[in-house]
Design an enzyme around this catalytic site. Structure first.
Site, PDB file in Angstrom:
ATOM      1  N   HIS A  65       0.803  -1.236   0.000  1.00  0.00           N
ATOM      2  CA  HIS A  65       0.000   0.000   0.000  1.00  0.00           C
ATOM      3  C   HIS A  65       0.825   1.270   0.000  1.00  0.00           C
ATOM      4  O   HIS A  65       0.264   2.359   0.067  1.00  0.00           O
ATOM      5  CB  HIS A  65      -0.925   0.051   1.207  1.00  0.00           C
ATOM      6  CG  HIS A  65      -2.008  -0.963   1.180  1.00  0.00           C
ATOM      7  ND1 HIS A  65      -3.254  -0.719   0.632  1.00  0.00           N
ATOM      8  CD2 HIS A  65      -2.032  -2.236   1.615  1.00  0.00           C
ATOM      9  CE1 HIS A  65      -4.001  -1.807   0.747  1.00  0.00           C
ATOM     10  NE2 HIS A  65      -3.280  -2.742   1.345  1.00  0.00           N
ATOM     11  N   LYS A  94      -8.397  14.028   4.533  1.00  0.00           N
ATOM     12  CA  LYS A  94      -7.499  12.881   4.539  1.00  0.00           C
ATOM     13  C   LYS A  94      -6.527  13.076   5.684  1.00  0.00           C
ATOM     14  O   LYS A  94      -6.507  14.138   6.302  1.00  0.00           O
ATOM     15  CB  LYS A  94      -6.739  12.780   3.213  1.00  0.00           C
ATOM     16  CG  LYS A  94      -6.105  14.123   2.774  1.00  0.00           C
ATOM     17  CD  LYS A  94      -5.423  14.038   1.416  1.00  0.00           C
ATOM     18  CE  LYS A  94      -6.368  14.188   0.247  1.00  0.00           C
ATOM     19  NZ  LYS A  94      -6.569  12.962  -0.504  1.00  0.00           N
ATOM     20  N   ARG A  95      -5.725  12.024   5.979  1.00  0.00           N
ATOM     21  CA  ARG A  95      -4.721  12.203   7.014  1.00  0.00           C
ATOM     22  C   ARG A  95      -3.788  13.370   6.683  1.00  0.00           C
ATOM     23  O   ARG A  95      -3.534  13.662   5.519  1.00  0.00           O
ATOM     24  CB  ARG A  95      -3.906  10.907   7.178  1.00  0.00           C
ATOM     25  CG  ARG A  95      -4.663   9.821   7.907  1.00  0.00           C
ATOM     26  CD  ARG A  95      -5.040  10.214   9.307  1.00  0.00           C
ATOM     27  NE  ARG A  95      -3.892  10.196  10.197  1.00  0.00           N
ATOM     28  CZ  ARG A  95      -3.614   9.220  11.052  1.00  0.00           C
ATOM     29  NH1 ARG A  95      -4.429   8.181  11.173  1.00  0.00           N
ATOM     30  NH2 ARG A  95      -2.542   9.277  11.815  1.00  0.00           N
ATOM     31  N   LYS A 117       0.929  14.568   1.184  1.00  0.00           N
ATOM     32  CA  LYS A 117      -0.426  14.870   0.684  1.00  0.00           C
ATOM     33  C   LYS A 117      -0.598  16.368   0.411  1.00  0.00           C
ATOM     34  O   LYS A 117      -1.575  16.792  -0.191  1.00  0.00           O
ATOM     35  CB  LYS A 117      -1.483  14.368   1.671  1.00  0.00           C
ATOM     36  CG  LYS A 117      -1.499  12.830   1.803  1.00  0.00           C
ATOM     37  CD  LYS A 117      -2.521  12.369   2.831  1.00  0.00           C
ATOM     38  CE  LYS A 117      -2.436  10.877   3.135  1.00  0.00           C
ATOM     39  NZ  LYS A 117      -3.088  10.035   2.110  1.00  0.00           N
ATOM     40  N   THR A 130      -8.409   6.736  -2.064  1.00  0.00           N
ATOM     41  CA  THR A 130      -9.776   6.224  -2.244  1.00  0.00           C
ATOM     42  C   THR A 130     -10.780   7.347  -1.978  1.00  0.00           C
ATOM     43  O   THR A 130     -11.890   7.316  -2.511  1.00  0.00           O
ATOM     44  CB  THR A 130     -10.052   5.036  -1.295  1.00  0.00           C
ATOM     45  OG1 THR A 130      -9.560   5.366   0.007  1.00  0.00           O
ATOM     46  CG2 THR A 130      -9.379   3.774  -1.786  1.00  0.00           C
ATOM     47  N   LYS A 163     -14.414   8.481  -3.822  1.00  0.00           N
ATOM     48  CA  LYS A 163     -15.675   8.802  -3.136  1.00  0.00           C
ATOM     49  C   LYS A 163     -16.179  10.176  -3.572  1.00  0.00           C
ATOM     50  O   LYS A 163     -17.370  10.368  -3.840  1.00  0.00           O
ATOM     51  CB  LYS A 163     -15.473   8.791  -1.615  1.00  0.00           C
ATOM     52  CG  LYS A 163     -15.150   7.408  -1.063  1.00  0.00           C
ATOM     53  CD  LYS A 163     -14.541   7.447   0.338  1.00  0.00           C
ATOM     54  CE  LYS A 163     -13.840   6.130   0.625  1.00  0.00           C
ATOM     55  NZ  LYS A 163     -12.982   6.163   1.815  1.00  0.00           N
TER      56      LYS A 163
HETATM   57  C1  KOT Z   1       1.389   1.353   5.359  1.00  0.00           C
HETATM   58  C2  KOT Z   1       2.157   0.898   6.388  1.00  0.00           C
HETATM   59  C3  KOT Z   1       1.794   1.175   7.694  1.00  0.00           C
HETATM   60  C4  KOT Z   1       0.630   1.890   7.960  1.00  0.00           C
HETATM   61  C5  KOT Z   1      -0.139   2.331   6.908  1.00  0.00           C
HETATM   62  C6  KOT Z   1       0.216   2.077   5.620  1.00  0.00           C
HETATM   63  C7  KOT Z   1      -0.539   2.546   4.509  1.00  0.00           C
HETATM   64  C8  KOT Z   1      -1.715   3.170   4.319  1.00  0.00           C
HETATM   65  N1  KOT Z   1      -0.071   2.360   3.386  1.00  0.00           N
HETATM   66  N2  KOT Z   1      -0.870   2.836   2.496  1.00  0.00           N
HETATM   67  N3  KOT Z   1      -1.886   3.346   3.019  1.00  0.00           N
HETATM   68  C9  KOT Z   1      -2.926   3.895   2.143  1.00  0.00           C
HETATM   69  O1  KOT Z   1      -3.656   2.776   1.615  1.00  0.00           O
HETATM   70  C10 KOT Z   1      -4.723   3.138   0.762  1.00  0.00           C
HETATM   71  C11 KOT Z   1      -5.443   1.881   0.350  1.00  0.00           C
HETATM   72  O2  KOT Z   1      -4.697   1.131  -0.536  1.00  0.00           O
HETATM   73  C12 KOT Z   1      -4.202   3.921  -0.437  1.00  0.00           C
HETATM   74  O3  KOT Z   1      -5.306   4.359  -1.197  1.00  0.00           O
HETATM   75  C13 KOT Z   1      -3.366   5.114   0.002  1.00  0.00           C
HETATM   76  O4  KOT Z   1      -2.791   5.725  -1.117  1.00  0.00           O
HETATM   77  C14 KOT Z   1      -2.299   4.659   0.984  1.00  0.00           C
HETATM   78  O5  KOT Z   1      -1.595   5.773   1.494  1.00  0.00           O
END
Ligand code: KOT
Length: 832
Positions: free
Chosen positions: A367, A558-559, A564, A666, A670
């Protein structure tokens, strides 16, 4: 059967208004223990939730029984996070009884909204990764796929965010404080999980070398099950969350010593395992408790999966034909070593057979490419906490590197990059490499992200295993993110194209024609306006700020993270503020900048950005010289429930990360589905959103991922030059650095200014500023033409069908999991 029992039994299933009402009263009195006069809103929420839960139990058991009878292949989604939000409207909506419930409550003199609002938000996740898991649960159940979610039942979800004097302050999120009516405790589903201790070598019955893990501490994992209601109510799947319990014989010795308090202390400590969710999004903590959480839920889940498999099988060679295990990032990747341990140490399989089974069973989703988020546990820590797993990881690594070495003619640099152990500095286990090696499929979450995976973190692995990496672009569930969150637009859509879109979002393409229909445009605008009024009221309640419903609602939710680039948005806000003050006679398009998002508690820069947004809001919102043309609001405590109010009201969707850094996003999906136009970079899934909605219906700006890469590689980027050549950027930055927004502490924003200047502007905020402002102007210009704006907004909604998580989950089912829908047998007296 006893007649009274029978009538009650039927009551539990009836879905008409009378039946619901009688059932509410019965639950209120006999289970909540109140009468209608004394009941609080929370009592009513519990009452209604319990009555609704009754209506899914039969179908839940039918579903589980059907999977069992067919010995269907199941998919197990292992995730440290499930960001579910509220479940009442979701359950009612998927059962198709929202109106019936509303009427039943009405007859009791209650408002549905009040009851719905009494439910706490289940915030067992940080952001995108956890919410994706929740969307997948909804989609798997709605597709009839035999899917199980496995995770941790955190006692404290993601912290509650408040602003005190403009600063973020964190408070514990006690979502379980008053009980959770959706879950079923399963005190009999209990597995031991071990930590620490040491490994003993011995000879097995045929004289081979074997190992056992001894002298370890033990904790028990106890299951809590939540039914996951699929759309239409045919399939009810299970989310199984583990809670830590001390073993009963815990430190029995201490009791004999009379050290009773010490034993109780130990018990409390071991139950801390499931106490709290780590609040870091896309960064790692490296804390031992986090490693223990990861192993705790992974081990319990694997034991449960094997137990279920062994109900039908006596050997393990069919495990990959009956179970697919999806790793949601590397958090459960220790499961690869754990399954090897269970198969080799406990079930006496040969190593090579166990490895083949393990690899065929697991698949891994990455991710993020952010280096600080790639898990790498110190070897010393794993050795101590999970000694047998460290041996197994070494063994996997040795076998792999030996095989590779034979073909790699002496390229040691390559071998050290492929190694599971990072030998630079303190030795660490690369969990991404372990996950890759132990899986038959590895995927990224957008087309661009998957390509970058092949070129960067997994370049060597991709060369070694060219068929393993595949793309699965993320999606969102249209049930929660359109039908439930946006009833105004949903009802409009359904009156025009029927309700097929709810379970097959590709059908929403039938709205394309309607973009040219002046009456439909008017109705579309009316729905948006209704949602904007709802948000304006929410903003007033939360912040005391009055905003113009007719202004552009420009939304970034978002976070909080530097990549970002909330800062880019803030700089544009300040530049726009200056322009409005300089040109008071111009008739400006009024703009409302809406921000929301949490910062990790230890992420100082993100918290400073929060303070800056609040400081800018204070100055801008109280400056009469901009009239009401500009407002800035930062909504506190962004969570799933807040998102459901904010997203349907957005006109403009900010997706402005530095290209190459947002894996997918995501929220972008939305917002576009709800008819917001995107202003964004060619990053993550924005690239595919542009392809689907059409380049004329999205505002793209900024550098591409390739340009970012080249610029960084050249080392030639100088933010000072860019700033000097852009007067409006220079003025905005000067105002921040001289304390125009922080007269009480003029140096407050020094770290931000520093990062954007001498710090080298790693996220290229200044580099993209001018093009971002150009795109913003284009958006404001278009907004002056409501018909054109609405036409494009409708085309966004109509062209987002592909981004349904139903599509995503079906792709996983076909290309990664090889699982198929099962149609539960509801021959009993189920409803409908
Ligand atoms: C990775 C490692 C530790 C904690 C959180 C993450 C993390 C979260 N990595 N990616 N995300 C988000 O995941 C979403 C779902 O796939 C993505 O849409 C987004 O871009 C990621 O930042």
């Amino acid at each position: 059967m006893d007649a009274r029992y029978k009538s009650r039994d039927i009551e539990r299933r009836s879905l008409d208004v009378d039946g619901l009402k009688r059932s509410f009263l019965e639950w209120l009195v006999y289970s909540v223990g109140k009468d209608a006069r004394a009941a609080t809103r929370r009592d009513w929420f519990h009452t209604v939730a319990l009555a609704v839960r009754d209506r899914v139990v039969d179908r839940w058991m039918d579903t589980t029984r059907s999977y069992y009878q067919e010995d269907a292949k199941r998919v197990y989604y292992l995730s440290l996070e499930f960001l579910i939000g509220r479940l009442l409207t979701n359950s009612l909506s998927n059962l198709g009884i929202v109106d019936e419930c509303r009427q039943a409550l009405d007859r009791l003199g209650l408002s549905m909204e009040d009851v719905v609002d009494a439910e706490p938000d289940a915030a067992l996740g940080n952001g995108g990764l956890g919410r994706l898991a929740a969307c997948f649960l909804d989609s798997m159940a709605s597709q009839g796929l035999p899917g199980y979610g496995y995770g941790i039942r955190y006692e404290f979800g993601l912290f509650e965010q408040r602003f005190e004097n403009g600063w973020q302050v964190e408070y514990p999120e006690q979502w379980l404080q008053f009980g959770n009516p959706w879950e079923f405790a399963r005190p009999e589903v209990l597995y031991p999980v071990q930590f620490y201790g040491r490994v003993e070598e011995f000879r097995d019955s045929v004289g081979d070398r074997a190992y056992r893990w001894v002298d370890a501490d033990r904790v028990l994992a106890m299951a809590y099950d939540t039914p996951v209601v699929g759309y239409g109510g045919d399939t009810i799947n299970t989310l199984r969350l583990w809670s830590a319990r001390a073993t009963r014989d815990f430190n029995f010795g201490h009791f004999n010593d009379g050290a009773y308090m010490k034993a109780v202390e130990q018990k409390i400590l071991s139950e801390n395992l499931s106490r709290v969710l780590y609040p870091n999004d896309a960064t790692e903590t490296g804390k031992e408790l986090r490693l223990k959480q990861e192993y705790f839920f992974t081990s319990a889940s694997l034991q449960d999966i094997l137990r279920r498999y062994l109900q039908h099988h006596t050997t393990f060679e069919n495990l990959p034909n009956k179970a697919a295990i999806q790793l949601n990032d590397t958090h459960p990747a220790i499961g690869i070593a754990e399954l090897m341990r269970l198969l080799v140490d406990q079930h006496a399989l040969r190593w090579d057979d166990a490895w083949e089974i393990t690899r065929a069973t697991f698949a891994y989703t990455n991710h993020t490419l952010l280096p600080e988020a790639l898990e790498a546990w110190p070897v010393r820590m794993i050795e101590r906490v999970l000694p047998r797993h460290m041996q197994i990881i070494y063994e996997i690594n040795a076998k792999f590197l030996n095989r590779t070495k034979a073909r790699a003619d002496g390229d040691n640099a390559r071998l050290s990059r492929l190694s599971l152990i990072d030998e630079r500095g303190e030795r660490r286990v690369r969990m991404g490499n372990l996950a890759f090696l132990g899986s038959h499929k590895v995927n990224g979450v957008s087309a661009l992200h998957t390509e970058l995976m092949k070129q960067t973190v997994f370049a060597d692995f991709h060369e070694e295993f060219p068929d393993r990496i595949n793309n699965k672009t993320n999606g969102i569930t249209p049930r929660r993110w359109l039908k439930q969150a946006n009833p105004a637009l949903s009802e409009l859509i359904t009156t025009r194209i029927g309700e097929g879109w709810i379970s097959d979002l590709s059908q929403i393409a039938a709205l394309r024609d309607k973009a040219d229909d002046v009456v439909f445009r008017e109705e579309f605008r009316r729905a948006k306006r209704k949602n904007k009024k709802r948000l304006a009221a929410y903003i007033a309640r939360q912040t005391g700020e009055e905003v113009l419903v007719d202004s552009i609602f420009d939304v970034q939710v978002k976070r909080m993270h530097e990549y970002k680039r909330q800062l880019l948005n803030v700089l544009h806000t300040i530049a726009l503020y200056n322009e409005m003050r300089d040109n008071p006679t111009v008739s400006w398009v009024p703009v409302t900048k809406v921000f929301a998002g949490k910062a990790a508690p230890s992420y100082h820069m993100a918290k400073l950005i929060i303070k800056l947004i609040n400081d800018v809001a204070k100055v801008v919102n109280h400056d009469p010289s901009v009239h009401d043309n500009l407002k800035v609001v930062l909504l506190p405590n962004y969570n799933v429930t807040a998102a459901e109010i904010i997203i349907p009201a957005a006109d403009l969707s900010e997706q402005i990360s530095t290209a190459g850094m947002e894996a997918s996003g995501t929220g972008n999906m939305k917002l576009a589905l709800n008819g917001a136009l995107t202003i964004g970079t060619l990053d993550g899934a924005n690239v595919e959103i542009r392809e689907h909605v059409g380049p004329d219906n999205i505002f793209i700006f900024g550098m591409t991922a390739e340009e970012v890469n080249d610029l960084r590689a050249s080392g030639g980027f100088n933010p000072r030059e860019v700033i000097a050549s852009n007067p409006s950027l220079k003025r905005a930055l000067d105002m921040i650095s001289t304390g125009a927004f922080s007269p009480d502490d003029r140096n407050r924003y020094h770290p931000i200014v520093q990062a954007l200047t001498d710090g080298g502007d790693h996220f290229l905020v200044t580099a993209d500023f001018a093009d971002y402002c150009r795109a913003q102007e284009a958006a404001m210009h278009l907004y002056r033409d409501p018909e054109e704006w609405t036409r494009k907004a409708i085309l966004n909604t109509a062209n987002m069908g592909w981004f349904s998580s139903d599509r995503t989950v079906n792709e996983y089912a076909g290309e990664v999991w090889d699982v198929h829908p099962v149609h539960p047998n509801h021959d009993g007296e189920g409803f409908r």
